[in-house]
Scaffold this motif. Structure first.
Motif: not given
Length: 416
Positions: A332-339, A367-370, A392-396, A405-410
């Protein structure tokens, strides 16, 4: 000689009192060149005097333990500079006369003379005095174009130019000698400091240095425009990521009868309420935030402790995020999900969106990969993570960074 040096000193004193601002641009450059040549010629005279003082044993006769110590006191040099002066005087004296002549004429600088003397001494040992004389001529010509650093690199292949038939054998001998020195000198020192910190120092051989650079350098790059870590801090965190990856493989030899592992002890109530610290098995204390972060993707070994801390019951060890669940997380995440982060899955840990200690389930939806850096960042800052409508994970970001505080994605790991 004394009278001539006194006259030279008087002439230099006159120049010191003159006004450089009155010179034309051409005269200014000419004066600078003349000063440089004079400095080199004086250096040649000084080396000859130092060599004579050393050869006569003057320093020892006057009560000093060595010529370098005597020079330190006499000329107010630091002892390292004094030793270099004595060594260079000996090297130039032992080298063919062309080295001294080049320095005395102002054709080469003191540092260039050091390089030429070292190279010519090596050539003379391997190929004899005639080839060494040729090497002096070539190196002095190169010194007109190159600074000491480049000249030293070029000098390692001087035999290619003056005795090509001997160059390969000499190069092989030099490599063998360097490899032997590297094997002898290799070491790593680990010094304990206060607070559980360690100071690392040492010397790596060429192969190990290449391995470390290959492992550390890709992980030491800034993770994005918001990465405020210093280069040293990034290398520190990269080393930690490499160690985490190795520990995850499970292929390290056992240590004390157990697999290599990091053991943290804390109470369940303290963990859930973020109170107090945890303890490593070596007796060092960790902050509550650190304990909770480590618990995100760790092997948990439940234990029931009595009031005095006695172990009453030890549960079965289980991996929180592993097997099919981790594979699904990686897909799902492919790697670290942080933008903006490009760290691959093998460098990442599974973070519980709602912490396990707070009742969060061990599931794909929680869960989320970091990577190590962003795992710490998420625990220590006001960033938040949640799953979007598509799973999919969104980072606020925190409000100070983005008031909306618009959500961001990697998007780095997206396959489609």
């Amino acid at each position: 000689m004394i009278d001539e040096l006194a006259g030279a000193e008087s002439a230099v004193a006159t120049c010191t009192d003159a006004s450089a601002w009155a010179l034309s641009e051409g005269d200014l450059i000419t004066a600078l060149d003349a000063t440089h040549r004079l400095q080199q010629r004086l250096a040649a005279v000084r080396l000859a005097l130092v060599r004579e003082v050393d050869g006569r044993g003057t320093a020892v006769a006057q009560g000093a333990s060595s010529t370098a110590v005597w020079l330190r006191h006499r000329l107010r040099l630091d002892v390292a500079a004094a030793r270099r002066l004595v060594d260079l005087a000996a090297s130039v004296d032992a080298a063919p006369a062309g080295v001294r002549d080049a320095l005395a004429s102002g054709a080469v600088s003191l540092e260039q003379a050091r390089v030429i003397a070292d190279a010519v001494t090596a050539v003379q040992t391997v190929a004899g005095p005639e080839v060494a004389d040729k090497a002096v001529g070539v190196l002095v010509e190169w010194a007109e174009q190159f600074d000491p650093t480049v000249l030293r690199k070029l000098s390692t292949r001087i035999l290619d130019h003056v005795a090509p038939e001997m160059a390969d054998a000499a190069a092989r001998a030099a490599l063998d000698a360097e490899a032997a020195r590297a094997t002898r000198d290799r070491h790593v020192t680990v010094s304990e400091q206060t607070g559980g910190r360690l100071r690392l120092s040492g010397t790596l051989d060429a192969e190990t240095a290449a391995l470390v650079r290959a492992a550390i350098d890709p992980l030491s790059a800034p993770s994005g425009p918001d990465d405020t870590r210093t280069p040293g801090q990034r290398r520190h965190d990269a080393l930690a990521d490499v160690c985490r990856l190795v520990l995850r493989t499970g292929e390290l030899p056992e240590h004390g009868g157990d697999p290599a592992q990091l053991v943290v002890t804390t109470g369940f109530d303290e963990l859930t309420r973020q109170l107090h610290a945890g303890a490593l098995d070596v007796g060092l204390r960790l902050t509550p935030d650190t304990v909770r972060r480590l618990a995100c993707d760790a092997a948990i070994l439940p234990a029931v402790l009595g009031g005095a801390g006695q172990v009453l019951d030890v549960g079965r060890q289980r991996r929180l995020v592993s097997g099919p669940l981790r594979r699904a997380l990686v897909l799902r995440d492919g790697g670290c999900a942080f933008p903006g982060c490009d760290r691959p899955p093998r460098w990442c840990a599974a973070h519980h969106i709602r912490h396990w200690a707070d009742g969060g389930p061990t599931s794909l939806d929680n869960s989320v990969l970091l990577c190590g850096h962003h795992h710490r960042h998420l625990h220590q800052t006001e960033w938040a993570v949640r799953l979007g409508d598509d799973g999919r994970p969104d980072f606020v970001p925190p409000a100070w960074l983005d008031p909306d505080q618009l959500p961001r994605r990697n998007h780095y790991h997206r396959r489609t």
